[in-house]
Design an enzyme around this catalytic site. Structure first.
Site, short mmCIF file in Angstrom:
data_model
loop_
_atom_site.label_atom_id
_atom_site.label_comp_id
_atom_site.label_asym_id
_atom_site.label_seq_id
_atom_site.Cartn_x
_atom_site.Cartn_y
_atom_site.Cartn_z
N SER A 1 -62.97 -14.32 -11.56
CA SER A 1 -63.52 -15.44 -12.32
C SER A 1 -65.03 -15.34 -12.43
O SER A 1 -65.71 -14.83 -11.52
CB SER A 1 -63.16 -16.76 -11.63
N TYR B 1 -62.93 -22.24 -4.69
CA TYR B 1 -62.23 -21.46 -5.71
C TYR B 1 -62.98 -20.16 -5.97
O TYR B 1 -62.40 -19.06 -5.96
CB TYR B 1 -62.12 -22.26 -7.01
#
Length: 353
Positions: A144, A169
């Site tokens: 990501s 995350y």
């Protein structure tokens, strides 16, 4: 070729499965179908895959189609279930793996950290172990743009340091990259991580910005705009992302023969391990993005300008030259076209006239 796609009922995973099936690969898709967001949408994506195969393809399909479509098998399964994943790899003997299953969302990780450890860390080690023990040719997995965290160098480059994540995350995705490297080094497994930059398009997640903005505009509700609308994002259309994933999957990571431990390149290694950015290589200010959605809907709504939320990265901007040079990746969907396609799907899905 037999390919495992994890997160096959997800936004990106369902598109990847369709592309692979269209070109003739056999796909085993797994997903735990959790209730992080509307399970009906996940089931609708799976039905789209089934309908595509039953109809023998589609003339308007955005991906290249073979005369012989692949076979699709869906199995409800959680990547965090060690024994089930091990049994799946042993039974199916996959050629390649596209690992997209993960607990997504920056803000959700603040209140639900254990979900990220279970799915993104435990789940990832289970996939790595499956690849290790069953000689998988290439593992391509989702990282990501969130890993860039506190980094303010623009555009974000895979040569940049990413040791300061701003959310769990992001930390879990950075951990995936490190875990993959250790397996590439120890066992010679070819692994490639793709740092996605703000993916949008038809069949997207309802917790993502285009869905949230469209909902608010259609319902004429005040629109919450964080960081006072000053966010800049590298918005990347789903078809461009999928094309990049497939090109990468077909181009197994190779050792960098020029890699040096004295001046280490963060994106490659002496092991068959690579990291790439995958984005549109341009930035759009959030208020301009909202305006594009309003124009596509033919409606406007009030904006409630709010401060930056914890864990959010103010700006993202991808340097994708490495992916261009290595696999020929070229994003070609402009924002107006991409938003238009998303809104057409959104209106159809919700049966809005």
């Amino acid at each position: 070729m037999k390919i495992l796609v994890t997160g096959a009922a997800g936004f990106i995973g369902s598109h990847v499965a369709l592309y692979l099936l269209a070109r003739g690969d056999d796909v085993i898709g797994i997903d735990n179908l959790n209730d992080y967001y509307d399970v009906n949408l996940k089931n609708a994506r799976l039905k789209r895959i089934d309908d595509y195969l039953k109809n023998g393809g589609e003339t308007s399909f955005p991906y290249p189609q073979s005369n012989n479509l692949g076979k699709f098998t869906f199995i409800k399964m959680d990547v965090a279930q060690r024994d089930e994943i091990a049994a799946l790899f042993k039974e199916q003997q996959f050629d390649k793996v596209v690992h997209l299953a993960a607990q997504a969302g920056v803000r959700y990780s603040i209140n639900n950290p254990h979900a990220y450890i279970d799915s993104n860390i435990v789940g990832f080690i289970n996939i790595l172990e499956g690849c290790r023990h069953h000689k998988v040719e290439h593992l391509t997995y989702a990282s990501s743009s969130s890993v860039y965290g506190a980094n303010e160098n623009m555009p974000f480059s895979v040569a940049d340091n990413v040791d300061h994540p701003l959310s769990l995350y992001a930390a879990s995705k950075k951990a995936n990259e490190l875990m993959a490297h250790s397996y590439s080094h120890l066992y010679g497994i070819a692994t490639t991580g793709l740092r996605f930059f703000t993916v949008y398009g038809p069949w997207g997640r309802p917790d993502m910005s285009p869905f949230l903005f469209a909902d608010a505009i259609v319902q004429q509700k005040p629109l919450k705009v964080f960081n006072y609308g000053k966010h800049k994002r590298d918005f990347t259309y789903i078809d461009d992302i999928v094309n990049g994933i497939i090109k990468t999957l077909d181009h197994s990571a190779q050792p960098n023969k020029n890699w040096s431990g004295k001046t280490p390149d963060p994106s490659s290694s002496k092991a068959p391990w690579r990291i790439y950015n995958i984005g549109n290589q341009t930035t759009v200010e959030l208020l301009d993005y909202i305006e594009a959605i309003e124009k596509a809907l033919g409606k406007t709504t009030k904006k409630e300008l709010l401060p930056l939320q914890p864990g959010d990265v103010p700006d993202t901007y991808a340097d994708v030259e490495a992916l261009v040079n290595d696999v020929g990746y070229r994003p070609n969907t402009d924002l107006t076209t991409g938003i238009g396609k998303f809104i057409d799907w959104y209106m159809d899905y919700h049966k809005i006239k």
